[in-house]
Design a protein around this motif. Sequence first.
Motif, PDB file in Angstrom:
ATOM      1  N   ILE A   1      -9.190  -5.951   3.276  1.00  0.00           N
ATOM      2  CA  ILE A   1      -8.622  -5.265   4.433  1.00  0.00           C
ATOM      3  C   ILE A   1      -7.739  -6.248   5.204  1.00  0.00           C
ATOM      4  O   ILE A   1      -8.210  -7.292   5.661  1.00  0.00           O
ATOM      5  CB  ILE A   1      -9.718  -4.719   5.359  1.00  0.00           C
TER       6      ILE A   1
ATOM      7  N   GLU B   1      -6.853  -3.861  -2.814  1.00  0.00           N
ATOM      8  CA  GLU B   1      -6.527  -3.613  -1.415  1.00  0.00           C
ATOM      9  C   GLU B   1      -7.239  -2.353  -0.952  1.00  0.00           C
ATOM     10  O   GLU B   1      -7.012  -1.266  -1.479  1.00  0.00           O
ATOM     11  CB  GLU B   1      -5.016  -3.458  -1.230  1.00  0.00           C
ATOM     12  N   ARG B   2      -8.085  -2.516   0.058  1.00  0.00           N
ATOM     13  CA  ARG B   2      -8.821  -1.368   0.570  1.00  0.00           C
ATOM     14  C   ARG B   2      -8.164  -0.758   1.803  1.00  0.00           C
ATOM     15  O   ARG B   2      -8.310   0.445   2.040  1.00  0.00           O
ATOM     16  CB  ARG B   2     -10.256  -1.775   0.905  1.00  0.00           C
ATOM     17  N   GLY B   3      -7.505  -1.560   2.606  1.00  0.00           N
ATOM     18  CA  GLY B   3      -6.940  -0.980   3.815  1.00  0.00           C
ATOM     19  C   GLY B   3      -6.232  -1.984   4.693  1.00  0.00           C
ATOM     20  O   GLY B   3      -6.125  -3.172   4.377  1.00  0.00           O
TER      21      GLY B   3
ATOM     22  N   LYS C   1      -3.291   8.747   1.607  1.00  0.00           N
ATOM     23  CA  LYS C   1      -4.165   7.895   2.413  1.00  0.00           C
ATOM     24  C   LYS C   1      -4.276   8.443   3.839  1.00  0.00           C
ATOM     25  O   LYS C   1      -3.361   9.095   4.358  1.00  0.00           O
ATOM     26  CB  LYS C   1      -3.624   6.469   2.471  1.00  0.00           C
TER      27      LYS C   1
ATOM     28  N   SER D   1     -10.412   8.540   1.264  1.00  0.00           N
ATOM     29  CA  SER D   1      -8.989   8.341   1.571  1.00  0.00           C
ATOM     30  C   SER D   1      -8.715   7.446   2.777  1.00  0.00           C
ATOM     31  O   SER D   1      -7.568   7.044   3.001  1.00  0.00           O
ATOM     32  CB  SER D   1      -8.302   9.687   1.808  1.00  0.00           C
TER      33      SER D   1
ATOM     34  N   ALA E   1      -7.788   4.590   4.806  1.00  0.00           N
ATOM     35  CA  ALA E   1      -7.182   3.325   4.394  1.00  0.00           C
ATOM     36  C   ALA E   1      -6.780   2.452   5.564  1.00  0.00           C
ATOM     37  O   ALA E   1      -6.155   1.423   5.366  1.00  0.00           O
ATOM     38  CB  ALA E   1      -5.950   3.601   3.521  1.00  0.00           C
ATOM     39  N   GLY E   2      -7.135   2.845   6.783  1.00  0.00           N
ATOM     40  CA  GLY E   2      -6.793   1.946   7.869  1.00  0.00           C
ATOM     41  C   GLY E   2      -6.721   2.601   9.223  1.00  0.00           C
ATOM     42  O   GLY E   2      -7.054   3.778   9.403  1.00  0.00           O
TER      43      GLY E   2
ATOM     44  N   ILE F   1     -14.054   2.067   6.372  1.00  0.00           N
ATOM     45  CA  ILE F   1     -13.318   1.858   5.121  1.00  0.00           C
ATOM     46  C   ILE F   1     -14.264   1.323   4.047  1.00  0.00           C
ATOM     47  O   ILE F   1     -14.304   1.821   2.918  1.00  0.00           O
ATOM     48  CB  ILE F   1     -12.148   0.872   5.334  1.00  0.00           C
TER      49      ILE F   1
ATOM     50  N   GLN G   1     -16.796   3.500   2.022  1.00  0.00           N
ATOM     51  CA  GLN G   1     -16.321   4.322   0.906  1.00  0.00           C
ATOM     52  C   GLN G   1     -16.497   3.641  -0.443  1.00  0.00           C
ATOM     53  O   GLN G   1     -16.236   4.237  -1.492  1.00  0.00           O
ATOM     54  CB  GLN G   1     -14.835   4.652   1.109  1.00  0.00           C
TER      55      GLN G   1
ATOM     56  N   MET H   1       0.836  -1.204   0.000  1.00  0.00           N
ATOM     57  CA  MET H   1       0.000   0.000   0.000  1.00  0.00           C
ATOM     58  C   MET H   1       0.870   1.253   0.000  1.00  0.00           C
ATOM     59  O   MET H   1       1.834   1.354   0.776  1.00  0.00           O
ATOM     60  CB  MET H   1      -0.922   0.012   1.235  1.00  0.00           C
TER      61      MET H   1
END
Length: 281
Positions: free
Chosen positions: A194, A149-151, A6, A83, A85-86, A132, A135, A1
């Motif tokens: 995730i 990959e989302r987060g 992010k 934005s 991301a985690g 997350i 979104q 990532m």
Amino acid sequence: MKIEGKAFIITGGCGSIGGTTAKMIIERGGYAVIFDVLDKETGEAKVKTYHPERAFYFKVDIADYDGVSAATAAALEVIPKGSLAGGVHCAAIAPGRQWSHKLRDSVSTFAKVLNVNVYGTFVVDAVIADAINSQYPDQGPFGERTTEERGIIINIASAVARPVPARCLTYGASKTAVLGVSSGMSDFLGPFGIRVCSVSPAVVASALMGPDRLPYFEAELEAAAVFPRRQSDPSEVGHGIIFLIENGMMNDYELRIDGGWRNSSNWAGPVDPRKNAISLE
């Protein structure tokens, strides 16, 4: 990532590990949303020293589901759209008391520690993960398995999570549970792209440790760590967190940052460890 652009929610982000991680994320072009228990004015002033425009503060009790949910919803309004991301979950408690031979003396402490360190971890992870996913377009009650990959969510566990030494009886067991939460969350959130990992530091000088306990644990590291036989610097933990964020293959993984310390009570030493330990956690 790639971190640039992010946003990450960092609980305990006014502390040593959380603050260091927030600054590292910002240095790489990211946004840091800090959840902590400082009052609003003090917290905002502190995080603005991280960055005047890409650091945001919310006063949050991690064991308060409604509070975490409200702060996360507010965070989505101040960071760039899409934005998030985690999360990096650093907040925890480690109350101490004098060591006694009565285990029942630790029962009330254990209940408090479980509520914050374990229930709080589940709440934070769940709310951030749902935020997350919010979104992305709704894909039904289960959602299609994504290939993007989302987060990533990273939970701070501890070197005393396994094995759990007597002097960390309540705190250590709570961090063992954090490892379990991380593993289960990883499996659950995999279809949504995730990742979930954990970081287990050894001794880090921080408000959580407190000045009274630090000399005791430093002596334990000198006696039992492989190398280096010293406390960890927050930046060493922060770099480990950044590695987990940036390496997309790291999932359901516990990263130990502990100098090879596998601690247990040293009953073979010249002094009874119960006399050396300042407190039982």
